[in-house]
Design a protein around this motif. Structure first.
Motif, PDB file in Angstrom:
ATOM      1  N   PRO A  35       0.800  -1.238   0.000  1.00 61.73           N
ATOM      2  CA  PRO A  35       0.000   0.000   0.000  1.00 61.73           C
ATOM      3  C   PRO A  35       0.828   1.281   0.000  1.00 61.73           C
ATOM      4  N   LEU A  36       0.182   2.339  -0.401  1.00 63.89           N
ATOM      5  CA  LEU A  36       0.653   3.700  -0.154  1.00 63.89           C
ATOM      6  C   LEU A  36      -0.238   4.208   0.964  1.00 63.89           C
ATOM      7  N   ALA A  37       0.352   4.538   2.116  1.00 60.30           N
ATOM      8  CA  ALA A  37      -0.443   5.056   3.227  1.00 60.30           C
ATOM      9  C   ALA A  37       0.473   5.898   4.099  1.00 60.30           C
ATOM     10  N   GLY A  38       0.387   7.195   3.919  1.00 58.43           N
ATOM     11  CA  GLY A  38       1.241   8.089   4.700  1.00 58.43           C
ATOM     12  C   GLY A  38       1.267   9.465   4.074  1.00 58.43           C
ATOM     13  N   VAL A  82      -1.558  10.439   1.334  1.00 60.16           N
ATOM     14  CA  VAL A  82      -2.023   9.590   0.244  1.00 60.16           C
ATOM     15  C   VAL A  82      -2.366   8.209   0.796  1.00 60.16           C
ATOM     16  N   LEU A  83      -3.446   7.626   0.281  1.00 60.48           N
ATOM     17  CA  LEU A  83      -3.883   6.289   0.700  1.00 60.48           C
ATOM     18  C   LEU A  83      -4.414   5.539  -0.516  1.00 60.48           C
ATOM     19  N   GLY A  84      -3.815   4.396  -0.812  1.00 58.29           N
ATOM     20  CA  GLY A  84      -4.305   3.598  -1.937  1.00 58.29           C
ATOM     21  C   GLY A  84      -3.374   2.454  -2.260  1.00 58.29           C
ATOM     22  N   CYS A  85      -3.594   1.837  -3.419  1.00 59.47           N
ATOM     23  CA  CYS A  85      -2.726   0.766  -3.934  1.00 59.47           C
ATOM     24  C   CYS A  85      -2.564  -0.376  -2.937  1.00 59.47           C
ATOM     25  N   VAL A  86      -3.647  -0.739  -2.246  1.00 59.99           N
ATOM     26  CA  VAL A  86      -3.500  -1.612  -1.077  1.00 59.99           C
ATOM     27  C   VAL A  86      -3.265  -3.085  -1.436  1.00 59.99           C
ATOM     28  N   ARG A  87      -3.693  -3.535  -2.546  1.00 62.13           N
ATOM     29  CA  ARG A  87      -3.642  -4.961  -2.913  1.00 62.13           C
ATOM     30  C   ARG A  87      -4.534  -5.749  -1.950  1.00 62.13           C
ATOM     31  N   GLY A  88      -5.780  -5.926  -2.344  1.00 62.40           N
ATOM     32  CA  GLY A  88      -6.762  -6.490  -1.424  1.00 62.40           C
ATOM     33  C   GLY A  88      -7.491  -5.354  -0.736  1.00 62.40           C
ATOM     34  N   GLY A  89      -7.613  -4.247  -1.457  1.00 64.86           N
ATOM     35  CA  GLY A  89      -8.147  -3.011  -0.875  1.00 64.86           C
ATOM     36  C   GLY A  89      -9.574  -3.123  -0.383  1.00 64.86           C
ATOM     37  N   PHE A  90     -10.390  -3.967  -0.992  1.00 67.78           N
ATOM     38  CA  PHE A  90     -11.777  -4.097  -0.542  1.00 67.78           C
ATOM     39  C   PHE A  90     -11.794  -4.689   0.868  1.00 67.78           C
ATOM     40  N   THR A  91     -11.042  -5.780   1.068  1.00 69.52           N
ATOM     41  CA  THR A  91     -11.000  -6.433   2.380  1.00 69.52           C
ATOM     42  C   THR A  91     -10.341  -5.528   3.420  1.00 69.52           C
ATOM     43  N   GLU A 112      -2.620  12.512  14.091  1.00 63.96           N
ATOM     44  CA  GLU A 112      -1.373  12.459  14.855  1.00 63.96           C
ATOM     45  C   GLU A 112      -1.474  11.553  16.067  1.00 63.96           C
ATOM     46  N   ARG A 113      -2.298  10.520  15.912  1.00 65.50           N
ATOM     47  CA  ARG A 113      -2.359   9.486  16.949  1.00 65.50           C
ATOM     48  C   ARG A 113      -1.386   8.382  16.553  1.00 65.50           C
ATOM     49  N   GLU A 114      -1.025   7.566  17.525  1.00 69.89           N
ATOM     50  CA  GLU A 114      -0.205   6.402  17.205  1.00 69.89           C
ATOM     51  C   GLU A 114      -1.090   5.389  16.477  1.00 69.89           C
ATOM     52  N   THR A 115      -0.593   4.819  15.394  1.00 72.60           N
ATOM     53  CA  THR A 115      -1.432   3.865  14.665  1.00 72.60           C
ATOM     54  C   THR A 115      -1.243   2.459  15.235  1.00 72.60           C
ATOM     55  N   GLU A 116      -2.330   1.689  15.225  1.00 71.46           N
ATOM     56  CA  GLU A 116      -2.303   0.347  15.809  1.00 71.46           C
ATOM     57  C   GLU A 116      -1.320  -0.572  15.078  1.00 71.46           C
ATOM     58  N   MET A 117      -1.196  -0.379  13.773  1.00 70.91           N
ATOM     59  CA  MET A 117      -0.219  -1.137  12.986  1.00 70.91           C
ATOM     60  C   MET A 117       0.521  -0.135  12.107  1.00 70.91           C
ATOM     61  N   PRO A 118       1.736  -0.521  11.638  1.00 75.76           N
ATOM     62  CA  PRO A 118       2.506   0.429  10.833  1.00 75.76           C
ATOM     63  C   PRO A 118       1.812   0.775   9.509  1.00 75.76           C
ATOM     64  N   LEU A 119       2.027   1.995   9.039  1.00 78.26           N
ATOM     65  CA  LEU A 119       1.533   2.373   7.713  1.00 78.26           C
ATOM     66  C   LEU A 119       2.639   2.135   6.677  1.00 78.26           C
ATOM     67  N   PHE A 120       2.412   2.579   5.459  1.00 77.50           N
ATOM     68  CA  PHE A 120       3.320   2.250   4.353  1.00 77.50           C
ATOM     69  C   PHE A 120       3.760   3.558   3.689  1.00 77.50           C
ATOM     70  N   ASP A 121       4.971   3.986   4.015  1.00 80.56           N
ATOM     71  CA  ASP A 121       5.448   5.305   3.604  1.00 80.56           C
ATOM     72  C   ASP A 121       5.512   5.452   2.082  1.00 80.56           C
ATOM     73  N   PRO A 122       4.752   6.390   1.545  1.00 79.23           N
ATOM     74  CA  PRO A 122       4.782   6.587   0.094  1.00 79.23           C
ATOM     75  C   PRO A 122       6.131   7.106  -0.419  1.00 79.23           C
ATOM     76  N   SER A 123       7.035   7.533   0.485  1.00 81.85           N
ATOM     77  CA  SER A 123       8.358   8.016   0.055  1.00 81.85           C
ATOM     78  C   SER A 123       9.379   6.890  -0.047  1.00 81.85           C
TER      79      SER A 123
END
Lengths: 150, 367
Positions: free
Chosen positions: B310-313, B323-332, B347-358
């Protein structure tokens, strides 16, 4: 007559007479069809005399009130109403209902028929049996592209 | 004076709406803009499969969380937990099935290998040519057609403003935020989230960022209402077939066979060169499909980046653009990762890591 000559077939003596009689009844059937279509085709203004229970989508058995509920809940285009209500998603592919749907959606959202447009048509034009487009094959001949990433 | 939103979200699919709901619940004044209707892009035209068996190993924890959220949405979105089978038809596919499903099980999915006898009892219409099968009781589907209806209602209830059938034509960074121009109007926002799937590349380019996003053109077909031919979600070891029979009897056939066209052309086109083998495979797996008629075939754009994660960050180079997208299995995964995205924006701590678009897309995301 040219075909008959090619096939070496003899035509009956009164062929011409029979032919014009057939053509005449064929033409009147066409005229009847055109007139009946002109009388029954969905048209602007129909929303003023339809009842709540008038059936809009025969395939899915949807009445006017069911379709309009979707629009009142916020679906603003024929595509959105179709998606949320299944109006036009049966075997006819929306052939019978999409004009009515466009008129109803337009009248409730304050758009003209031209502005609102029709929902997106999908292929095939008519339902087609899977065996008619997908011939049998040997499994190992199936063109399977690369597998998805793990 | 133009009202300033705390955030404007471009794209009203599962990603954009999900993130909007999360930030709006925390009090952010939010606006969602979509070029079409809410939830009518990929979110509304995909096959609706909610299968852990077809998710990527590293995304499994996200998919399991996503699954739980779909289950909560329940009847409003046509959620059905039917269980799902994945089949192999030759030695190569059997090996693939074993290797992959063991890794997915280790990643947390409840997947078991089942006997051919079990398959024959539970799914009597399947071909007898199956050589191996796996099963996941958590698999199922949702009705993607209802995505728009569902999220529109949620946006209203959460007092998120939304604008449908409005294309964004320009985005200008200004002091303390952005100006977003649609055809005929301008909106101001302190933050912006790009969540427009196949159109991410063109949206990011409005801010001068080149995202390496491409779009797949996935094909889906649906049959007329048919007698009961399957009870579970059906999949293929290679991932090239998904099938499910809805409660109304119609059967959805997918598997990611590629149609034609590009997002810039508006919508994709079905290609007979891929539709035919897709249907041949479906008919091979369920021979009784032969006499059933296809009512519609269509395509949807599935965006991806070169590493298929994914792109998420943050949008590269911006503090307040995301930006948020390109998740691969995005519907689920969508309902879950969009919540994480919302938390990140808050600016909260996220429960799981995101996916840095950079990130560098040539280096594996999970070394």
């Amino acid at each position: 007559m040219k075909i008959a000559a090619k096939l070496n077939k003899n035509l009956p003596n009164d062929f011409e007479k029979q032919r014009s009689k057939e053509l005449l009844s064929f033409r009147s059937a066409i005229d009847f069809g055109i007139t009946a279509t002109a009388l029954t085709i969905p048209r602007s203004g129909m929303e003023t005399w339809m009842t709540d229970q008038t059936e809009i989508c025969r395939c899915e058995g949807l009445t006017r009130i069911e379709v309009e509920r979707e629009i009142e809940n916020g679906a603003a285009t024929p595509n959105a109403v179709k998606s949320g209500s299944r109006c036009g998603m049966g075997p006819c592919g929306g052939r019978f209902c999409q004009e009515s749907l466009a008129i109803l959606t337009g009248s409730l959202t304050g758009k003209t028929r031209d502005e609102i447009g029709l929902s997106t048509a999908r292929s095939p034009l008519r339902p087609v049996a899977i065996s008619d487009i997908a011939p049998d094959l040997d499994y190992e001949d199936l063109p399977i592209p690369g597998v998805s990433p793990l | 004076m133009i009202e300033t939103y705390d955030i404007t979200i471009i794209g009203g699919g599962i990603m954009g709406c999900g993130a909007a709901l999360q930030v709006a619940a925390a009090g952010m004044k939010s606006l969602v803009i979509d070029q079409g209707d809410i939830g009518q892009g990929a979110s509304g035209v995909n096959a609706g499969t909610l299968s852990l068996q077809i998710k990527r190993v590293k995304l499994m924890p996200y998919a399991i969380k996503g699954h739980a959220l779909w289950e909560e949405m329940g009847a409003d979105i046509g959620f059905q937990k039917t269980g799902g089978y994945t089949f192999a038809f030759n030695d190569r596919e059997e090996k693939l099935l074993h290797e992959r499903m063991i890794l997915k099980r280790e990643a947390g999915a409840n997947i078991t290998f089942v006997s051919m006898q079990d398959v024959a009892e539970k799914e009597p219409e399947m071909t007898k040519s199956i050589v191996a099968a796996s099963y996941c009781p958590d698999d199922g589907y949702a009705n993607s057609l209802l995505t728009g209806q569902y999220y529109r209602k949620q946006l209203k209830n959460t007092e998120v403003d939304y604008l449908e059938n409005s294309s964004v034509i320009a985005i200008e960074p200004v002091d303390l935020g952005f100006e977003i121009f649609t055809d005929g109007a301008c909106y101001k926002a302190k933050r912006i989230l790009l969540a427009c799937g196949g159109w991410l590349k063109s949206a990011a380019s409005m801010l001068g960022v080149d995202l390496p996003v491409q779009a797949r053109v996935n094909t889906v077909s649906v049959t007329e209402r048919a007698p009961r031919l399957m009870n579970s979600v059906i999949g293929h070891a290679t991932g090239l077939l998904t099938m499910k029979q809805k409660e109304n009897g119609t059967i959805l056939i997918g598997g990611g066979w590629q149609g034609k066209g590009k997002p810039s052309e508006g919508r994709g086109r079905v290609s007979m060169e891929t539709l035919i083998p897709n249907l041949q495979l479906a008919k091979f797996v369920v021979p009784a499909l032969s006499s059933i008629r296809i009512v519609r075939s269509w395509t949807g754009f599935e965006a991806n980046v070169p590493d298929f994660y994914p792109l998420a960050g943050r949008l590269p180079g911006y503090e307040n653009a995301f930006v948020l997208g390109c998740v691969r299995g995005g519907f689920t995964i969508g309902p879950y990762i969009s919540k994480l995205m919302g938390d990140f924006i808050l600016e909260r701590e996220t429960e799981m890591p995101l996916f840095d678009p950079s990130r560098d897309f040539t280096i594996p995301c999970f070394p």
